[in-house]
Design a protein around this motif. Sequence first.
Motif, PDB file in Angstrom:
ATOM      1  N   ALA A 197       0.950  -1.200   0.005  1.00  0.00           N
ATOM      2  CA  ALA A 197      -0.022   0.073  -0.054  1.00  0.00           C
ATOM      3  C   ALA A 197       0.873   1.182   0.033  1.00  0.00           C
ATOM      4  N   MET A 198       1.806   1.323   0.873  1.00  0.00           N
ATOM      5  CA  MET A 198       2.775   2.477   0.876  1.00  0.00           C
ATOM      6  C   MET A 198       3.586   2.688  -0.491  1.00  0.00           C
ATOM      7  N   ARG A 199       3.802   1.398  -1.229  1.00  0.00           N
ATOM      8  CA  ARG A 199       4.481   1.787  -2.362  1.00  0.00           C
ATOM      9  C   ARG A 199       3.556   2.141  -3.539  1.00  0.00           C
ATOM     10  N   TYR A 200       2.515   1.950  -3.557  1.00  0.00           N
ATOM     11  CA  TYR A 200       1.163   2.457  -4.294  1.00  0.00           C
ATOM     12  C   TYR A 200       1.112   3.899  -4.048  1.00  0.00           C
ATOM     13  N   LYS A 201       0.927   4.199  -2.587  1.00  0.00           N
ATOM     14  CA  LYS A 201       0.691   5.378  -2.265  1.00  0.00           C
ATOM     15  C   LYS A 201       1.957   6.578  -2.572  1.00  0.00           C
ATOM     16  N   SER A 202       3.154   6.117  -2.323  1.00  0.00           N
ATOM     17  CA  SER A 202       4.218   7.045  -2.758  1.00  0.00           C
ATOM     18  C   SER A 202       4.410   7.009  -4.123  1.00  0.00           C
ATOM     19  N   ALA A 203       3.872   6.286  -4.885  1.00  0.00           N
ATOM     20  CA  ALA A 203       3.717   6.319  -6.451  1.00  0.00           C
ATOM     21  C   ALA A 203       2.839   7.348  -7.037  1.00  0.00           C
ATOM     22  N   GLY A 204       1.873   7.770  -5.808  1.00  0.00           N
ATOM     23  CA  GLY A 204       0.630   8.668  -6.301  1.00  0.00           C
ATOM     24  C   GLY A 204      -0.388   7.686  -7.014  1.00  0.00           C
ATOM     25  N   GLN A 205      -0.330   6.155  -6.736  1.00  0.00           N
ATOM     26  CA  GLN A 205      -1.468   5.368  -7.218  1.00  0.00           C
ATOM     27  C   GLN A 205      -2.602   5.238  -6.387  1.00  0.00           C
ATOM     28  N   ASP A 206      -3.797   5.219  -6.678  1.00  0.00           N
ATOM     29  CA  ASP A 206      -5.018   4.959  -6.090  1.00  0.00           C
ATOM     30  C   ASP A 206      -5.010   3.511  -5.875  1.00  0.00           C
ATOM     31  N   THR A 207      -5.663   3.042  -4.634  1.00  0.00           N
ATOM     32  CA  THR A 207      -5.953   1.622  -4.646  1.00  0.00           C
ATOM     33  C   THR A 207      -7.467   1.386  -4.351  1.00  0.00           C
ATOM     34  N   ILE A 208      -8.202   0.059  -4.753  1.00  0.00           N
ATOM     35  CA  ILE A 208      -9.444  -0.392  -4.149  1.00  0.00           C
ATOM     36  C   ILE A 208      -9.193  -1.663  -3.449  1.00  0.00           C
ATOM     37  N   VAL A 209     -10.249  -2.022  -2.895  1.00  0.00           N
ATOM     38  CA  VAL A 209     -10.554  -3.455  -2.605  1.00  0.00           C
ATOM     39  C   VAL A 209     -11.759  -3.898  -3.212  1.00  0.00           C
ATOM     40  N   ILE A 210     -11.545  -5.182  -3.530  1.00  0.00           N
ATOM     41  CA  ILE A 210     -12.840  -5.991  -4.159  1.00  0.00           C
ATOM     42  C   ILE A 210     -13.089  -7.183  -3.349  1.00  0.00           C
ATOM     43  N   ALA A 211     -14.227  -7.163  -3.196  1.00  0.00           N
ATOM     44  CA  ALA A 211     -14.782  -8.111  -1.912  1.00  0.00           C
ATOM     45  C   ALA A 211     -16.295  -8.819  -2.374  1.00  0.00           C
ATOM     46  N   GLY A 212     -16.390 -10.248  -1.762  1.00  0.00           N
ATOM     47  CA  GLY A 212     -17.695 -10.889  -1.769  1.00  0.00           C
ATOM     48  C   GLY A 212     -18.822 -10.205  -1.053  1.00  0.00           C
ATOM     49  N   ALA A 213     -19.583 -11.288  -0.603  1.00  0.00           N
ATOM     50  CA  ALA A 213     -20.852 -10.882   0.424  1.00  0.00           C
ATOM     51  C   ALA A 213     -20.591 -10.679   1.785  1.00  0.00           C
ATOM     52  N   GLU A 214     -21.217  -9.933   2.567  1.00  0.00           N
ATOM     53  CA  GLU A 214     -21.212  -9.560   3.932  1.00  0.00           C
ATOM     54  C   GLU A 214     -19.709  -9.040   4.495  1.00  0.00           C
ATOM     55  N   TYR A 215     -19.319  -8.106   3.424  1.00  0.00           N
ATOM     56  CA  TYR A 215     -17.893  -7.512   3.906  1.00  0.00           C
ATOM     57  C   TYR A 215     -17.967  -6.727   4.934  1.00  0.00           C
ATOM     58  N   GLY A 216     -17.200  -7.036   6.033  1.00  0.00           N
ATOM     59  CA  GLY A 216     -17.157  -6.139   6.971  1.00  0.00           C
ATOM     60  C   GLY A 216     -17.943  -6.615   8.173  1.00  0.00           C
ATOM     61  N   SER A 217     -18.255  -7.902   8.221  1.00  0.00           N
ATOM     62  CA  SER A 217     -19.307  -8.368   9.254  1.00  0.00           C
ATOM     63  C   SER A 217     -18.397  -8.680  10.651  1.00  0.00           C
ATOM     64  N   GLY A 218     -19.068  -8.709  11.810  1.00  0.00           N
ATOM     65  CA  GLY A 218     -18.176  -8.932  12.936  1.00  0.00           C
ATOM     66  C   GLY A 218     -18.341  -7.544  13.805  1.00  0.00           C
ATOM     67  N   SER A 219     -17.226  -7.343  14.720  1.00  0.00           N
ATOM     68  CA  SER A 219     -17.394  -6.001  15.357  1.00  0.00           C
ATOM     69  C   SER A 219     -17.318  -4.711  14.675  1.00  0.00           C
ATOM     70  N   SER A 220     -17.800  -3.745  15.477  1.00  0.00           N
ATOM     71  CA  SER A 220     -18.108  -2.389  14.911  1.00  0.00           C
ATOM     72  C   SER A 220     -16.529  -1.685  14.970  1.00  0.00           C
ATOM     73  N   ARG A 221     -15.663  -2.357  14.186  1.00  0.00           N
ATOM     74  CA  ARG A 221     -14.152  -1.611  14.731  1.00  0.00           C
ATOM     75  C   ARG A 221     -13.734  -0.530  13.485  1.00  0.00           C
ATOM     76  N   ASP A 222     -13.795   0.687  14.189  1.00  0.00           N
ATOM     77  CA  ASP A 222     -13.698   1.958  13.526  1.00  0.00           C
ATOM     78  C   ASP A 222     -12.050   1.751  12.653  1.00  0.00           C
ATOM     79  N   TRP A 223     -11.197   1.012  12.971  1.00  0.00           N
ATOM     80  CA  TRP A 223     -10.084   0.882  12.457  1.00  0.00           C
ATOM     81  C   TRP A 223     -10.044  -0.136  11.275  1.00  0.00           C
ATOM     82  N   ALA A 224     -11.148  -0.898  11.080  1.00  0.00           N
ATOM     83  CA  ALA A 224     -11.388  -1.490   9.587  1.00  0.00           C
ATOM     84  C   ALA A 224     -11.690  -0.543   8.627  1.00  0.00           C
ATOM     85  N   ALA A 225     -11.958   0.886   9.031  1.00  0.00           N
ATOM     86  CA  ALA A 225     -12.278   1.854   7.962  1.00  0.00           C
ATOM     87  C   ALA A 225     -11.089   2.563   7.811  1.00  0.00           C
TER      88      ALA A 225
END
Length: 795
Positions: free
Chosen positions: A658-686
């Motif tokens: 991620a830092m290599r992308y960031k230092s190069a000025g390149q955006d990143t995304i995440v691709i996922a399936g169903a129920e992404y982010g289930s579980g605890s309400s952790r703000d650090w997950a965002a």
Amino acid sequence: MRDAMKNLDSDPDKINPLVPVDLVIDHSVQVDVARSENAVQANMDLEFKRNKERFAFLKWGSTAFRNMLVVPPGSGIVHQVNLEYLGRVVFNTDGVLYPDSVVGTDSHTTMIDGLGVAGWGVGGIEAEATMLGQPMSMVLPGVVGFKLSGKLNEGVTATDLVLTVTQMLRKHGVVGKFVEFYGEGMSQLSLADRATIANMSPEYGATMGFFPVDHVTLQYLKLTGRSDETVAMIEAYLRANKMFVDYNEPEQERAYSSYLDLDLTNVEPCISGPKRPHDRVPLKDMKVDWHSCLDNKVGFKGFAVPKEEQEKVVKFTYHGQPAVLKHGSVVIAAITSCTNTSNPSVMLGAGLVAKKACELGLEVKPWVKTSLAPGSGVVTKYLLQSGLQSYLNHQGFNIVGYGCTTCIGNSGDLDESVASAVADNDLVAAAVLSGNRNFEGRVHPLTRANYLASPPLVVAYALAGTVDIDFEKEPIGTGKDGKSVYFKDIWPTSAEIAEAVQSSVLPDMFKSTYEAITKGNPFWNQLSVPSSSLYLWDPSSTYIHKPPYFSGMTMDPPGARGVKDAYCLLLFGDSITTDHISPAGSIHKDSPAAKYLMERGVDRKDFNSYGSRRGNDEVMARGTFANIRIVNKLLNGEVGPKTVHIPTGEKLYVYDAAMRYKSAGQDTIVIAGAEYGSGSSRDWAAKGPMLQGVKAVIAKSFERIHRSNLVGMGIIPLCFKPGEDADTLGLTGHERYTINLPAKVTDIKPGQDITVTTDNGKSFTCTVRFDTEVELAYFDHGGILQYVIRNLTKQ
């Protein structure tokens, strides 16, 4: 507070001391005095040495902010304290009455719904904004009516019921919805049983599972020390406003968005696992299910152990005595979590199992790491009153403190000999806990199988020493008379449990416990903090660090921001939880976070946990997506916290890529399936993905709190169209992605369709999951905190 726990050096006398944040030194404890007091005292010493900075920060906050109360460490788990003490049900403010409600920064805030108080969990990000005066917004939810009838059979616990309800509601689909329980079966459920069901709302995906106030609620309020006048006021107000349910009156017809029903007589003893809370297994089928898990390919119900390896026996030496482990051997048995420790019937039931086992001559093997961590000091009082704590102590379930332990992943280290036997022989070792979460990598790195069970079942499995057992047919062990002892020989009757509850759980216990709640303890009271209204940042601190959220912020909002030519940082399947995303548990010695700490002179023994270091964004950003069991499809089957840096093809830790992308000025995304982010309400997950440079997440569906947190951190949440996902669209994750958003936020509508294109010519439509106009305003400002700060400066 839910926080870091590590254990001291393993003790052959089975004290198994842990280091929880919330501990109480109760000098009234007379059972196994030396061992219990030594454990608690050692825990307190270590806890304040490791977390002094964090506690001082909180104590400073209680002096620097108006209307901020900090309940000192040592009071219990917040949800149980809320249920037993803080919850009002009806507020009386200068003679004006109105219903109680609560939002909390933990998903299990929903426990209070068992008391008839509307409450649910929100992310810390949303809570921070609310504390600064920003109102909450949400889409009006559907309400699922869940009708209960009948009565639980002999030997069936509230935990069995909640695991059944969890499976039913997860299958029904209740993400973002309210669930209301009703029906004549309600009269058969104690308030503690209701709270157990309400507590696990996050596991079945609902915003809350609500139990209206009735006579059972009023009885509980009196039991827990609320005054007769207060209880009378609550009943009168709710009756006058048609909010009180009286099951002696004809049942009112209710209109719900959808309906479910459960006859309580159909609930049977069960556990859930080995990797998800809604994968319920009837106890009678456990042995067969376990062997199918060994056979199945790696997944939620599979470990892919070759047939010839499944009966492997590993012999080792534990503190000078011979020991044996196999696949399915229990190495952690923990009575933990507010879900169950708030319920006297299952806690006293566990004590009765321990008592019967002691009387028959059964003992837990010394290499099973056992612990008992109640959610409040009241539990200690009624276990002592009943005389059952001494039997729990004899089986190794000494009280280690009052707080979140194994359930939140703070189980501490296993004994070195046990850890080596498991790791060196690739054993699928098991943990059995009375918690609410058993996602991969959460409980302990070395327990690949983790089962949720009632406290009495936790004791039973600890005695058996394995989950590879048919309790109906196979003996648990051999008694002192040389005869086989079976499950039925140690399982208490419902009448025995009811008698123990009736004679041992007394109102004065709640009164005396909570009269002292704000007095703290010597460790807390001796903490000195500055009196300044501005916090004095210490640049050398590895615990508290000034976050960069407002760096470079201008008074003008940045406006709508699409994504152009972004790389895929991670490609996931279904059921990626916040345990996978958020920094949690121990800090691995080879991780980027460990490297950061060592570069600053922190010894490995002082790493503590991610939970304890959540005030340092540098540590937390490095720990994001660092779960040891995370499955990233870019790695082609390899499991762990790494990814492929697409431009070079290098395999790197996620943070480093991620830092290599960031230092190069390149955006990143995440691709996922169903129920992404289930579980605890952790703000650090965002917060973590934002700091790593993630601009958008495209998923089949999101869990409610996590989607809200992503919006709060300025990350675009997008949903594939029904029937579509990365596989059906032929996406490999090696493409570059452009997300075309209108140039102005005012041109974006909640739930609008937008187009995503790739550099290899693919194009597909997604739904943008800004669900309200307010969320669009947050996005316009770059996040909810920036929105609030800009508005505050205008006042």
